[in-house]
Motif scaffolding. Structure first.
Motif, PDB file in Angstrom:
ATOM      1  N   GLU A   1     -17.068  12.676 -39.234  1.00 52.75           N
ATOM      2  CA  GLU A   1     -18.409  12.212 -40.710  1.00 52.75           C
ATOM      3  C   GLU A   1     -19.449  12.999 -40.387  1.00 52.75           C
ATOM      4  N   HIS A   2     -19.237  13.766 -41.879  1.00 52.34           N
ATOM      5  CA  HIS A   2     -21.446  14.025 -41.574  1.00 52.34           C
ATOM      6  C   HIS A   2     -21.659  14.084 -43.147  1.00 52.34           C
ATOM      7  N   GLN A   3     -21.544  12.880 -43.464  1.00 53.86           N
ATOM      8  CA  GLN A   3     -21.245  11.617 -44.717  1.00 53.86           C
ATOM      9  C   GLN A   3     -22.436  11.303 -44.161  1.00 53.86           C
ATOM     10  N   GLU A   4     -22.224   9.876 -44.370  1.00 55.79           N
ATOM     11  CA  GLU A   4     -23.315   8.720 -44.229  1.00 55.79           C
ATOM     12  C   GLU A   4     -24.033   9.335 -42.892  1.00 55.79           C
ATOM     13  N   SER A   5     -23.725  10.015 -42.081  1.00 55.94           N
ATOM     14  CA  SER A   5     -24.294   9.965 -40.434  1.00 55.94           C
ATOM     15  C   SER A   5     -25.904  11.137 -41.179  1.00 55.94           C
ATOM     16  N   TYR A   6     -25.904  11.558 -42.008  1.00 58.01           N
ATOM     17  CA  TYR A   6     -26.455  12.897 -42.257  1.00 58.01           C
ATOM     18  C   TYR A   6     -27.533  12.411 -43.822  1.00 58.01           C
ATOM     19  N   LEU A   7     -27.082  11.456 -44.559  1.00 56.58           N
ATOM     20  CA  LEU A   7     -27.456  10.531 -45.865  1.00 56.58           C
ATOM     21  C   LEU A   7     -28.689   9.803 -44.986  1.00 56.58           C
ATOM     22  N   ARG A   8     -28.062   9.338 -43.116  1.00 53.29           N
ATOM     23  CA  ARG A   8     -29.055   7.945 -42.889  1.00 53.29           C
ATOM     24  C   ARG A   8     -30.247   9.136 -42.786  1.00 53.29           C
TER      25      ARG A   8
END
Length: 207
Positions: free
Chosen positions: A154-161
């Motif tokens: 997962e590099h969606q939530e982690s990136y946006l945070r």
């Protein structure tokens, strides 16, 4: 109060993230009736990807290549940046594409990450300048990525945070509709569960 509602899915009315982001926006406005809503559809109106011209606002010494209009690119960046900075609340529809966010949403982020406007560097490291905002992220995912196995992909939530924290924004709420690729019934259930979570967080009574 100003709310900026952003969508980035390419799937139109069939998009789960669009349905969820609209639900969050509507629910927020019912709870905060003085809210003014501004809308940005990045699937239809995405900025160009980073190039020498779009870097000119950061570094005036940059020169354009391939006939790209530096003035127009800088004006587009300023437009998006002003819109972002004016918002008290953001609701962002962020589908999960190939383990991360859509490139259209990334192009928007590249425009609003501007030194001296949304962050600055200091001897102690970067300092965010856009704090005080509330961010809701309406996330849709075909599989399940909230478990330990899925988090490795997962590099969606982690990136946006990371992006929002870099700009000084700590109040970021993710609402996930997961497993929507498992069929219509699973998709409907995921959306229903996500909406219920929105209601719970906003203190909306369910009748």
């Amino acid at each position: 109060m100003q709310l900026l509602h952003i969508d980035s899915s390419i799937n139109g009315d069939q998009s789960i993230s669009r349905q969820l982001s609209q639900y969050i926006t509507d629910a927020w406005c019912r709870q905060h009736p003085n809210t003014q809503v501004d809308y940005l559809d990045l699937a239809k109106h995405a900025p160009n990807h980073f190039n020498a011209a779009s870097m000119a606002l950061r570094n005036p010494a940059m020169t354009a290549e391939g006939g790209v209009d530096v003035e127009a690119e800088s004006a587009r960046t300023e437009e998006l940046l002003t819109q972002f900075l004016s918002a008290d609340v953001l609701v962002i529809g962020a589908p999960f594409y190939n383990f991360t966010i859509p490139s259209q949403l990334k192009a928007w982020i590249d425009r609003i990450l501007q030194p001296g406007r949304t962050f600055r560097y200091s001897s102690e490291g970067p300092i965010g300048l856009a704090g005080g905002k509330k961010v809701w992220v309406a996330s849709s995912r075909g599989g399940i990525y909230s478990n330990p196995v899925g988090q490795d992909l997962e590099h969606q939530e982690s990136y946006l945070r990371v992006v929002f924290r870099f700009m000084g924004i700590e109040d970021v709420q993710f609402i996930h509709a997961e497993g929507i690729g498992k069929g219509p019934e699973a998709s409907d259930q995921a959306l229903s569960t996500a909406k219920a979570e929105v209601d719970r967080l906003l203190g909306i009574e369910i009748h």
